[in-house]
Design a protein around this motif. Sequence first.
Motif, short mmCIF file in Angstrom:
data_model
loop_
_atom_site.label_atom_id
_atom_site.label_comp_id
_atom_site.label_asym_id
_atom_site.label_seq_id
_atom_site.Cartn_x
_atom_site.Cartn_y
_atom_site.Cartn_z
N SER A 2 6.32 33.47 74.36
CA SER A 2 7.06 32.21 74.43
C SER A 2 7.25 31.72 75.86
CB SER A 2 8.40 32.32 73.71
OG SER A 2 9.22 33.28 74.29
N GLN A 5 4.40 29.73 77.04
CA GLN A 5 4.29 28.41 76.42
C GLN A 5 5.46 27.51 76.80
OE1 GLN A 5 3.89 29.09 72.21
NE2 GLN A 5 1.81 29.83 72.41
N PRO A 74 2.97 30.19 67.07
CA PRO A 74 3.50 28.82 67.09
C PRO A 74 4.48 28.54 65.95
CG PRO A 74 1.16 28.77 67.61
CD PRO A 74 1.50 30.19 67.19
#
Length: 80
Positions: A2, A5, A74
């Motif tokens: 995470s 991203q 995702p």
Amino acid sequence: MSPAQGKRVHAGSVLTGTVYSDGRIGRVGRINLKIQAAKRAQLHRVLVPHHQAPLGVDFSLSPTFVVSPVRSIPDALMPD
């Protein structure tokens, strides 16, 4: 994954299962025991592989504990 991203994982969440390089979540053993352990540890959300979502489980077990079936990282990072 995470932070790479630019996204955050909710505090009190845990993911169980193999994470493949393409982001898919793979199989995990003894899933019901892991869900019980997460609840005992006072976590709020357990992410499990979609294809292994326990049958007969109410995914909103209580107002403060949820089991969320996900297909990929995702999916796991999407808001509740």
